[in-house]
Design an enzyme around this catalytic site. Structure first.
Site, PDB file in Angstrom:
ATOM      1  N   GLY A 208     -47.557 108.162 -52.661  1.00 60.14           N
ATOM      2  CA  GLY A 208     -47.939 107.811 -51.293  1.00 60.14           C
ATOM      3  C   GLY A 208     -47.749 106.339 -51.023  1.00 60.14           C
ATOM      4  N   ASN A 209     -48.256 105.886 -49.906  1.00 53.42           N
ATOM      5  CA  ASN A 209     -48.162 104.466 -49.584  1.00 53.42           C
ATOM      6  C   ASN A 209     -49.437 104.028 -48.862  1.00 53.42           C
ATOM      7  OD1 ASN A 209     -47.719 104.611 -46.572  1.00 53.42           O
ATOM      8  ND2 ASN A 209     -46.047 105.911 -47.287  1.00 53.42           N
ATOM      9  N   ARG A 210     -49.515 102.754 -48.565  1.00 50.08           N
ATOM     10  CA  ARG A 210     -50.786 102.182 -48.107  1.00 50.08           C
ATOM     11  C   ARG A 210     -50.949 102.166 -46.581  1.00 50.08           C
ATOM     12  NH1 ARG A 210     -51.065  96.518 -50.703  1.00 50.08           N
ATOM     13  NH2 ARG A 210     -53.064  96.505 -49.647  1.00 50.08           N
TER      14      ARG A 210
END
Ligand code: CTP
Length: 411
Positions: A208-210
């Protein structure tokens, strides 16, 4: 700290004004609540006095030596009327001064925001609509009401937006003035993607990412306030739908891609006027997804994760773009040995062939999950528009300011 006058009209939605008051005081503002006499039939003066720390009066005859009916309006930085009933809109449009709130509206030099809440028939009545036009012509912000459950079992346009949305929009007007919420996106269909996609590795893990989705949520809320019909394709954002937007919740890049294309084309075949790709879409996904949890020491324990490329949704949108549609990309960039943030962003604008690229400098990682942002908008015609740093809703208003004239040029 700013001085806010919170005018409260006599409708059942008056109970939500207490939450709005709380949001204003928690943001550090000095709030003077000016209810109408009928508002006090729904919420007691003691509630407003306790939460604001200021006295409450409804009539011009209270505290006469202080000439409150003139002074409260003159000294305000912002007036928010929430809820604004049909009667209050009518009295404000007519310029009446028959109680403290309407007198305050006549003496206020500052921006005024009306947040209507009433039954659907009353909202749609030509008398009310004419009053809204009159108030907007004079420079006031009149938010469109939310669509949803009304006082009784029925639903439709006329519901008060949630206090958290009103507080965010009021903050935009406080920092940037009433023009930041001008109804200049009325009649536009806008699709916005937001959040960050998650690409599963097994049933419990993902890459995932932030991205928090907050900038996309703010873009949606402000576009609705400016009159647009907004669909928000949200990837892994838990937040409730922002005021007035329809949210399609997705998880992976592929789900986002399907939803964005479907919403951009439009169910009735009416293509979106603007598509904004604010989502952080994973460029890669695991080549295979394990059907069961990957266990340490098992025969299936991976030593490396093989990745495959995800389709570039933005590139697909640009290729399929119908005439008159504006495509807006986002780019989170860091400067490096090959060039600074703007150099990379200019190259991306040309490579992606978008109309506008909203560029975020994420070198220090300060943008993710915060309420503040600072962006620069690059256009295909070479123009560079820095948007003043501020709350994500104010930044959203700055982005729409760049979009609106370009949209008009495509008509
Ligand atoms: N985007 C997309 N589909 C992808 C990846 C990105 O639609 N698979 C969109 C994003 O929503 C954003 C824009 O493309 O609007 C820029 O994304 P970015 O990841 O910065 O672009 P890349 O081409 O992947 O650039 P880089 O080489 O810097 O990774």
């Amino acid at each position: 700290m700013s001085r806010i006058v919170l005018g409260v009209g006599g409708g059942v939605a008056a109970y939500k004004s207490a939450l709005l008051l709380r949001a204003f005081t928690e943001a550090g503002h000095d709030v003077r609540v000016v209810p109408t006499a009928s508002a006090l039939r729904f919420v007691g003066a003691a509630t407003f006095e306790a939460l604001s720390g200021n006295p409450v009066s409804t009539e011009v005859w209270d505290d006469v030596p202080a000439v409150a009916h003139v002074r409260i309006g003159q000294t305000a930085d912002l007036v928010v009327v929430c809820p604004a009933t049909a009667d209050l809109l009518a009295r404000a449009a007519a310029g009446r001064a028959d109680d403290l709130l309407t007198a305050t509206l006549l003496t206020a030099h500052c921006p005024v925001v009306f947040v209507p809440a009433m039954h659907t028939e009353m909202w749609l009545h030509p008398a009310t609509q004419d009053n809204v036009v009159t108030l907007r012509r004079r420079g006031a912000v009149v938010l469109p009401p939310a669509v949803g459950r009304l006082t009784g079992p029925d639903s439709g346009p006329g519901r008060l937006p949630e206090p958290v949305d009103v507080a965010a929009l009021a903050a935009v007007v406080l920092s940037d003035g009433a023009a930041a919420l001008a109804p200049d996106l009325t009649g536009r269909r806008i699709v916005i993607s937001a959040g960050g996609t998650r690409e599963p590795l097994d049933p419990v893990r993902y890459l995932g990412n932030r991205s928090s989705g907050r900038q996309g949520w703010a873009l949606a809320r402000v576009a609705v306030a400016r009159g647009a019909e907004v669909v928000l394709v949200g990837a892994n954002v838990e937040d409730p739908a922002p005021f007035g937007a329809r949210v399609v919740r997705v998880g992976t890049a592929e789900e986002l891609r399907v939803a964005v294309h479907a919403e951009t084309v439009g169910a009735g075949g009416r293509a979106a006027d603007v598509v904004v790709m604010a989502a952080a879409v994973a460029d890669f996904r695991p080549a295979s997804v394990a059907g069961t949890k990957l266990k340490k020491g098992s025969a299936a324990e991976p030593s490396a994760v093989a990745l495959v490329r995800n389709p570039d949704v933005l590139a697909e949108l640009v290729t399929a773009r119908p005439a008159g549609q504006l495509v807006v990309g986002f780019a989170a960039e860091t400067g490096d040995a090959e060039g600074d943030v703007l150099t990379h962003a200019r190259a991306k604008l040309a490579r992606k062939r978008v109309d506008l690229l909203v560029v975020n400098d994420v070198s220090a990682g300060q943008v993710f999950g915060t309420d503040d942002n600072e962006v620069t908008v690059l256009a295909a015609d070479g123009s560079v528009t820095p948007v003043r740093a501020g709350r994500k809703d104010a930044v959203a208003a700055g982005v729409w300011d760049v979009v609106v004239p370009r949209l008009a040029a495509l008509d």
